[in-house]
Design a protein around this motif. Structure first.
Motif, PDB file in Angstrom:
ATOM      1  N   CYS A 321       5.371 -11.254  -4.440  1.00  0.00           N
ATOM      2  CA  CYS A 321       4.528 -10.080  -4.655  1.00  0.00           C
ATOM      3  C   CYS A 321       3.704  -9.799  -3.399  1.00  0.00           C
ATOM      4  CB  CYS A 321       3.576 -10.301  -5.836  1.00  0.00           C
ATOM      5  SG  CYS A 321       4.371 -10.180  -7.457  1.00  0.00           S
ATOM      6  N   PRO A 322       3.592  -8.510  -2.983  1.00  0.00           N
ATOM      7  CA  PRO A 322       4.229  -7.347  -3.602  1.00  0.00           C
ATOM      8  C   PRO A 322       5.716  -7.269  -3.280  1.00  0.00           C
ATOM      9  CG  PRO A 322       3.021  -6.679  -1.660  1.00  0.00           C
ATOM     10  CD  PRO A 322       2.713  -8.133  -1.867  1.00  0.00           C
ATOM     11  N   ARG A 323       6.479  -6.613  -4.178  1.00  0.00           N
ATOM     12  CA  ARG A 323       7.903  -6.413  -3.963  1.00  0.00           C
ATOM     13  C   ARG A 323       8.117  -5.324  -2.907  1.00  0.00           C
ATOM     14  NH1 ARG A 323       8.855  -5.733 -10.336  1.00  0.00           N
ATOM     15  NH2 ARG A 323       6.941  -4.566  -9.945  1.00  0.00           N
ATOM     16  N   ASP A 326       6.655  -2.000  -3.930  1.00  0.00           N
ATOM     17  CA  ASP A 326       5.370  -2.041  -4.626  1.00  0.00           C
ATOM     18  C   ASP A 326       4.234  -1.543  -3.747  1.00  0.00           C
ATOM     19  OD1 ASP A 326       6.240  -2.940  -7.036  1.00  0.00           O
ATOM     20  OD2 ASP A 326       5.849  -5.053  -6.637  1.00  0.00           O
ATOM     21  N   LEU A 330      -0.607  -4.719  -5.288  1.00  0.00           N
ATOM     22  CA  LEU A 330       0.025  -5.553  -6.315  1.00  0.00           C
ATOM     23  C   LEU A 330       0.400  -6.908  -5.709  1.00  0.00           C
ATOM     24  CD1 LEU A 330       2.315  -2.851  -7.965  1.00  0.00           C
ATOM     25  CD2 LEU A 330      -0.034  -3.459  -8.523  1.00  0.00           C
ATOM     26  N   SER A 341       6.411  -9.478 -13.196  1.00  0.00           N
ATOM     27  CA  SER A 341       6.022  -8.301 -12.436  1.00  0.00           C
ATOM     28  C   SER A 341       4.946  -8.674 -11.431  1.00  0.00           C
ATOM     29  CB  SER A 341       5.517  -7.207 -13.384  1.00  0.00           C
ATOM     30  OG  SER A 341       5.362  -5.983 -12.683  1.00  0.00           O
ATOM     31  N   CYS A 342       4.384  -7.665 -10.751  1.00  0.00           N
ATOM     32  CA  CYS A 342       3.317  -7.861  -9.779  1.00  0.00           C
ATOM     33  C   CYS A 342       2.099  -7.050 -10.208  1.00  0.00           C
ATOM     34  CB  CYS A 342       3.769  -7.425  -8.387  1.00  0.00           C
ATOM     35  SG  CYS A 342       5.174  -8.372  -7.744  1.00  0.00           S
TER      36      CYS A 342
END
Length: 373
Positions: A321-323, A326, A330, A341-342
């Motif tokens: 994270c983050p992706r 994103d 995040l 998820s983030c």
């Protein structure tokens, strides 16, 4: 004056070469030893090299070596002060790793009845050193406990390899950690492990196998399960940790395996493992130049450095994270609706926070409107 300096130099010359123990050969079934310390000091001396040769009397048993305390100068690739463990098989000396710093390495197991330990210090910083114990163990007891390897390069192998077949009912686990901002290249050099069932089925490697995971535990993302005699491609971790397990059942045994690992630094144009087998480079074409970190988001990808590595059950679909797509806010690993998820903070989803904040504003406005009207 010159004579006094000469005498002092000779005393210093002699003293720096007598810090190692007079007898460095151990032939009992158990024992202990430690890094040298000059009389009246708590630190090991500079420019010292000591070697301990351990050979237990029973040729059917193995040596288990454990470190109780460990604190050496930390240096890149342990080039300054280090302890190296050598597995002695006939005339061959196989390095089980070179270690420095303050992380407690081991325990280590010999393939046969001989093990060699080398301690070396340069002319620089000195620390408290190490204390170690060894004991003889039966073949079935080899690798019962997890072995932590905190080093840049090393090798691992199944018990008894290559002199005899590995024992039945063996469960060996290695947790490999390399320096910060590196990844691990892992390559099985030789393998002959019992296989079951038909090839390319789930039963094929269900008897004896080598299992490799991208992380620090048995729940990390699976990189592969291996058995038989086929050569394997090099595997790459996405971060600085790798979890390796060798397990045998109570039936047929074979000669086993030997594998090498080494660390690689993250850098621009870093080669990343496509499906963790076939490399590609970060940043990818048309991507931001900042996406230099190899990551995994429903497939291999490139992320920005400075985020967080996630170690949860969702790591098979998202591990950073983050992706790539994103928002930079995040930064934290979380779970939304049971899916990884983030989030903007631990357990707080970014969009949900915005919706909640908007709801609070609307509710506050409604109260004020009622109050003044």
């Amino acid at each position: 004056m010159l004579q006094l300096l000469t005498v002092f130099y000779l005393l210093e010359f002699v003293s720096t070469r007598t810090w190692c123990p007079d007898s460095s050969s151990y032939s009992n079934s158990s024992g202990d030893f430690s890094s040298p310390k000059p009389l009246g000091t708590l630190l090991y001396p500079d420019n010292t090299r000591c070697i301990w040769n351990i050979e237990i009397p029973d040729s059917n048993q193995h040596i288990k070596l454990s470190f109780n305390t460990f604190h050496l100068e930390s240096c890149l690739d342990c080039q300054c002060d280090f302890v190296e463990i050598l597995d002695v098989i006939g005339n061959k000396h196989i390095s089980l790793g070179k270690f420095c710093g303050s992380s407690l390495p081991g325990p280590f197991f010999s393939s046969k009845q001989v093990l060699k330990v080398v301690f070396s210090s340069d002319h620089g910083n000195s620390f408290s050193g190490f204390t170690a114990t060894y004991s003889s163990v039966l073949p079935g007891a080899v690798c019962k406990n997890a072995t932590s390897l905190v080093t840049s390069v090393g090798s691992i192998h199944s018990p008894e390899f290559p002199s005899r077949n590995y024992p039945n009912n063996v469960d060996c686990v290695w947790k490999i950690t390399t320096p910060y901002r590196t990844r691990i290249k892992f390559k099985i050099l030789s393998m002959s492990i019992q296989s079951c069932g038909r090839m390319r089925t789930s039963e094929y490697c269900s008897c004896d196998y080598v299992e490799v995971r991208d992380g620090a535990s048995s729940t990390a993302r699976l990189l592969g399960t291996f058995c038989g005699t086929n050569n394997t491609d090099a595997l790459y971790s996405s971060g600085q940790q790798l979890w390796v397990r060798f397990k045998s059942d109570d039936a047929v045994a074979d000669s086993g395996f030997v594998a090498q690992f080494s660390s690689e630094k993250y850098r621009k144009g870093f080669s990343c493992p496509m499906d963790w087998k076939y490399p590609f480079q970060c940043p990818k074409e048309f991507n931001s130049n900042k996406t230099e970190m190899c990551c995994y988001d429903n497939g291999p990808g490139c992320c920005e450095l400075g985020g967080r590595r996630c170690h949860d059950n969702g790591s098979s679909v998202r591990d950073y994270c983050p992706r790539p797509k994103d928002d930079k806010k995040l930064k934290y690993c979380c779970s939304i609706g049971g899916k990884p998820s983030c989030c903007v903070s631990f357990g707080v989803y970014h969009e949900a926070s915005l919706v909640l904040s908007f709801s609070v504003i609307l509710h506050t406005g409604w109260i004020l409107n009622k109050w003044f009207n």
